[in-house]
Design a protein around this motif. Structure first.
Motif, mmCIF file in Angstrom:
data_model
loop_
_atom_site.group_PDB
_atom_site.id
_atom_site.type_symbol
_atom_site.label_atom_id
_atom_site.label_comp_id
_atom_site.label_asym_id
_atom_site.label_seq_id
_atom_site.Cartn_x
_atom_site.Cartn_y
_atom_site.Cartn_z
ATOM 1 N N VAL A 224 0.806 -1.223 0.000
ATOM 2 C CA VAL A 224 0.000 0.000 0.000
ATOM 3 C C VAL A 224 0.837 1.270 0.000
ATOM 4 O O VAL A 224 0.448 2.287 -0.596
ATOM 5 C CB VAL A 224 -0.998 -0.007 1.184
ATOM 6 C CG1 VAL A 224 -0.282 0.167 2.526
ATOM 7 C CG2 VAL A 224 -2.087 1.029 0.991
ATOM 8 N N GLU A 225 1.999 1.252 0.632
ATOM 9 C CA GLU A 225 2.847 2.441 0.631
ATOM 10 C C GLU A 225 3.413 2.705 -0.768
ATOM 11 O O GLU A 225 3.566 3.865 -1.181
ATOM 12 C CB GLU A 225 3.990 2.286 1.648
ATOM 13 C CG GLU A 225 3.525 2.076 3.082
ATOM 14 C CD GLU A 225 2.889 3.318 3.694
ATOM 15 O OE1 GLU A 225 3.098 4.424 3.160
ATOM 16 O OE2 GLU A 225 2.175 3.176 4.699
ATOM 17 N N ASP A 226 3.699 1.648 -1.511
ATOM 18 C CA ASP A 226 4.087 1.814 -2.910
ATOM 19 C C ASP A 226 2.934 2.398 -3.718
ATOM 20 O O ASP A 226 3.134 3.267 -4.584
ATOM 21 C CB ASP A 226 4.515 0.468 -3.511
ATOM 22 C CG ASP A 226 5.977 0.137 -3.270
ATOM 23 O OD1 ASP A 226 6.739 1.043 -2.853
ATOM 24 O OD2 ASP A 226 6.368 -1.021 -3.497
ATOM 25 N N HIS A 227 1.724 1.905 -3.455
ATOM 26 C CA HIS A 227 0.562 2.422 -4.181
ATOM 27 C C HIS A 227 0.372 3.913 -3.923
ATOM 28 O O HIS A 227 0.120 4.696 -4.852
ATOM 29 C CB HIS A 227 -0.697 1.649 -3.762
ATOM 30 C CG HIS A 227 -1.893 1.970 -4.597
ATOM 31 N ND1 HIS A 227 -3.172 1.675 -4.174
ATOM 32 C CD2 HIS A 227 -2.039 2.577 -5.812
ATOM 33 C CE1 HIS A 227 -4.025 2.074 -5.103
ATOM 34 N NE2 HIS A 227 -3.369 2.619 -6.106
ATOM 35 N N ASP A 229 2.601 6.094 -3.186
ATOM 36 C CA ASP A 229 3.643 6.800 -3.938
ATOM 37 C C ASP A 229 3.275 6.898 -5.416
ATOM 38 O O ASP A 229 3.440 7.953 -6.052
ATOM 39 C CB ASP A 229 4.975 6.067 -3.763
ATOM 40 C CG ASP A 229 6.106 6.736 -4.514
ATOM 41 O OD1 ASP A 229 6.418 7.896 -4.208
ATOM 42 O OD2 ASP A 229 6.670 6.093 -5.422
ATOM 43 N N ALA A 230 2.734 5.820 -5.978
ATOM 44 C CA ALA A 230 2.326 5.828 -7.383
ATOM 45 C C ALA A 230 1.196 6.820 -7.622
ATOM 46 O O ALA A 230 1.192 7.542 -8.633
ATOM 47 C CB ALA A 230 1.887 4.424 -7.802
ATOM 48 N N LEU A 231 0.235 6.871 -6.709
ATOM 49 C CA LEU A 231 -0.903 7.776 -6.882
ATOM 50 C C LEU A 231 -0.462 9.233 -6.870
ATOM 51 O O LEU A 231 -0.949 10.052 -7.671
ATOM 52 C CB LEU A 231 -1.935 7.525 -5.791
ATOM 53 C CG LEU A 231 -2.640 6.162 -5.848
ATOM 54 C CD1 LEU A 231 -3.604 6.012 -4.679
ATOM 55 C CD2 LEU A 231 -3.373 5.976 -7.167
ATOM 56 N N LEU A 232 0.444 9.575 -5.984
ATOM 57 C CA LEU A 232 0.938 10.951 -5.956
ATOM 58 C C LEU A 232 1.777 11.265 -7.196
ATOM 59 O O LEU A 232 1.789 12.402 -7.673
ATOM 60 C CB LEU A 232 1.735 11.203 -4.679
ATOM 61 C CG LEU A 232 0.854 11.322 -3.430
ATOM 62 C CD1 LEU A 232 1.688 11.241 -2.170
ATOM 63 C CD2 LEU A 232 0.050 12.606 -3.451
ATOM 64 N N TYR A 244 -3.859 4.845 -15.899
ATOM 65 C CA TYR A 244 -2.608 4.139 -15.603
ATOM 66 C C TYR A 244 -2.916 2.928 -14.725
ATOM 67 O O TYR A 244 -3.559 3.064 -13.674
ATOM 68 C CB TYR A 244 -1.624 5.062 -14.880
ATOM 69 C CG TYR A 244 -1.198 6.254 -15.700
ATOM 70 C CD1 TYR A 244 -0.074 6.194 -16.529
ATOM 71 C CD2 TYR A 244 -1.920 7.440 -15.669
ATOM 72 C CE1 TYR A 244 0.312 7.279 -17.295
ATOM 73 C CE2 TYR A 244 -1.543 8.542 -16.428
ATOM 74 C CZ TYR A 244 -0.426 8.455 -17.244
ATOM 75 O OH TYR A 244 -0.045 9.541 -18.006
ATOM 76 N N ASN A 245 -2.447 1.763 -15.157
ATOM 77 C CA ASN A 245 -2.566 0.567 -14.331
ATOM 78 C C ASN A 245 -1.385 0.509 -13.364
ATOM 79 O O ASN A 245 -0.235 0.678 -13.769
ATOM 80 C CB ASN A 245 -2.571 -0.692 -15.194
ATOM 81 C CG ASN A 245 -3.908 -0.944 -15.860
ATOM 82 O OD1 ASN A 245 -4.876 -0.223 -15.613
ATOM 83 N ND2 ASN A 245 -3.978 -1.957 -16.698
ATOM 84 N N ILE A 246 -1.686 0.254 -12.094
ATOM 85 C CA ILE A 246 -0.657 0.192 -11.059
ATOM 86 C C ILE A 246 -0.638 -1.214 -10.465
ATOM 87 O O ILE A 246 -1.624 -1.643 -9.850
ATOM 88 C CB ILE A 246 -0.919 1.225 -9.946
ATOM 89 C CG1 ILE A 246 -1.040 2.631 -10.534
ATOM 90 C CG2 ILE A 246 0.198 1.182 -8.902
ATOM 91 C CD1 ILE A 246 -1.486 3.671 -9.515
ATOM 92 N N GLY A 247 0.454 -1.915 -10.664
ATOM 93 C CA GLY A 247 0.577 -3.271 -10.146
ATOM 94 C C GLY A 247 1.828 -3.446 -9.311
ATOM 95 O O GLY A 247 2.780 -2.660 -9.404
ATOM 96 N N GLY A 248 1.830 -4.481 -8.501
ATOM 97 C CA GLY A 248 2.975 -4.757 -7.650
ATOM 98 C C GLY A 248 4.012 -5.654 -8.296
ATOM 99 O O GLY A 248 5.084 -5.862 -7.724
ATOM 100 N N GLU A 249 3.669 -6.214 -9.486
ATOM 101 C CA GLU A 249 4.550 -7.169 -10.172
ATOM 102 C C GLU A 249 4.864 -8.342 -9.246
ATOM 103 O O GLU A 249 5.988 -8.850 -9.205
ATOM 104 C CB GLU A 249 5.822 -6.478 -10.677
ATOM 105 C CG GLU A 249 5.545 -5.338 -11.642
ATOM 106 C CD GLU A 249 6.803 -4.652 -12.143
ATOM 107 O OE1 GLU A 249 7.755 -5.364 -12.537
ATOM 108 O OE2 GLU A 249 6.849 -3.411 -12.125
ATOM 109 N N ASN A 250 3.845 -8.782 -8.505
ATOM 110 C CA ASN A 250 4.013 -9.843 -7.500
ATOM 111 C C ASN A 250 2.797 -10.769 -7.548
ATOM 112 O O ASN A 250 1.907 -10.690 -6.705
ATOM 113 C CB ASN A 250 4.126 -9.247 -6.089
ATOM 114 C CG ASN A 250 5.450 -8.572 -5.822
ATOM 115 O OD1 ASN A 250 6.503 -9.154 -6.041
ATOM 116 N ND2 ASN A 250 5.403 -7.339 -5.355
ATOM 117 N N SER A 308 8.705 -0.558 -5.137
ATOM 118 C CA SER A 308 10.006 -0.649 -4.470
ATOM 119 C C SER A 308 10.114 -1.871 -3.574
ATOM 120 O O SER A 308 11.212 -2.196 -3.104
ATOM 121 C CB SER A 308 10.248 0.611 -3.623
ATOM 122 O OG SER A 308 9.347 0.659 -2.530
ATOM 123 N N VAL A 309 9.002 -2.546 -3.334
ATOM 124 C CA VAL A 309 8.951 -3.624 -2.346
ATOM 125 C C VAL A 309 8.581 -4.940 -3.032
ATOM 126 O O VAL A 309 7.613 -4.996 -3.793
ATOM 127 C CB VAL A 309 7.904 -3.293 -1.255
ATOM 128 C CG1 VAL A 309 7.727 -4.450 -0.287
ATOM 129 C CG2 VAL A 309 8.316 -2.040 -0.493
#
Length: 346
Positions: A224-227, A229-232, A244-250, A308-309
């Motif tokens: 969620v902290e990565d998310h 950062d992406a939103l900002l 924009y699609n935002i994924g964790g690549e996980n 980043s995680v």
């Protein structure tokens, strides 16, 4: 930048609020404080001169108009939503009201505010949505921003409708919007009704850890902290009218996630037996989507963002956070629906 965040006392919204204040932005947190919202989620920044809280329902247009006129935000980040698929199966009406009518109300309030202000060039209405609007994938492939919508639950259908409204307000009225669709979030302050916090807390309680079906449903997990950062990044640098699609690549199955949690708890708080022995397979959710996976190449190429995680790092941080913050999650145990099975379709 002054940011108005709707749903800023919820799980993802509070991460955005905390991240934005840390970054030096002024933040107005607008939240109704329903069962899933808690001001303890933003206690870290609540004393900051950059932070303001307004309790309001996003369906209450006069109240929204008043808040916009009072605070004069540069951008609106719209996160307020009903978000739990199981709850949408049991009671879809709240999802229609909040996710569709609420988004319509926010769009109309934003349009009036933007027009009255002389249509400032820097204004943005950032609508935060989910990859669930795209439906279910097979064993291969990923969702892109051009994937056709195919929602399968009352929740995802209501979010799909809200996405369409946002695009229509951009095309029809010129409202400057950006949209994001994210994969499954996890991390600190996660309300204990979703898979990861439920697994942690059931394990600690010595109770059966429920896993739907065979546990082979696949999700792309985003810390969620990565998310946040992406939103900002998107609200600051994203192109108007763009999604924009935002994924964790996980990617991982639900059973893999629960097994990893059990192994972390074995290490951090060992019990009399391995926690994995508490895993219990239960009847599947009606219409349970098989697999979600995000192709994040657009946000990486255009805005230079990537998570980043890793999944293992994020899960370790999440399990440790729940172990360190027992007062936070114990205070939520009496809230509606916590600790019992929802979404059986009965």
């Amino acid at each position: 930048m002054k940011i108005l965040v709707t749903g800023g006392a919820g799980f993802i919204g509070s991460a955005v609020v905390r991240h934005a204040v840390r970054a030096g932005h002024a933040v107005v947190n607008l939240d109704k404080l329903t069962y899933a919202g808690s001001l303890s989620n933003v206690a870290e920044v609540s004393d900051s001169p950059l932070y303001t809280f307004e309790q309001a329902d996003i369906c209450n247009r006069p109240r929204i108009d008043m808040i916009l006129a009072r605070h004069r935000p540069d951008v609106i980040m719209h996160l307020a939503a009903e978000s739990h698929v199981d709850r949408s199966i049991d009671g879809p009406a709240a999802f229609i009201e909040t996710n569709i009518t609420g988004t319509y109300t926010m769009l109309e309030a934003a349009r009036a505010y933007w027009s009255d202000a002389g249509r400032p060039e820097g204004f943005r209405f950032h609508h935060i949505s989910t990859d669930e609007v795209f439906g279910s994938l097979g064993a291969t492939g990923q969702f892109t921003e051009d994937t056709p919508y195919d929602p399968r639950s009352p929740y995802s259908a209501s979010k799909a409708a809200s996405d369409h409204l946002v695009r229509a307000w951009h095309e029809t009225y010129g409202l400057p919007v950006v949209l994001t669709n994210c994969s499954n979030n996890y991390g600190p302050y996660h309300f204990p009704e979703k898979l990861i916090p439920v697994a942690i807390l059931k394990a600690l309680a010595g109770a059966p850890i429920p896993v739907y079906g065979a546990g082979d449903n696949v999700r792309d997990w985003l810390y969620v902290e990565d998310h946040a950062d992406a939103l900002l990044t998107v609200v600051g640098k994203g192109r108007i009218g763009r999604s924009y699609n935002i994924g964790g690549e996980n990617e991982a199955t639900n059973l893999q996630i629960v097994t990893k949690i059990c192994a972390l708890l074995d290490e951090k708080r060992p019990g009399n037996r391995p926690y994995a022995e508490q895993i219990s397979f239960v009847s599947d959710r009606p219409g349970h989507d098989k697999r979600y996976a995000i192709d994040p190449s657009r946000i990486r190429a255009e805005l230079g963002w990537r998570p980043s995680v890793t999944l293992d790092q994020g899960l370790e941080r999440t399990v440790q956070w729940f172990l360190d913050n027992e007062d936070w999650w114990r205070a939520l145990q009496t809230r509606d629906g916590v600790g019992r099975r929802l979404g059986t379709g009965g």
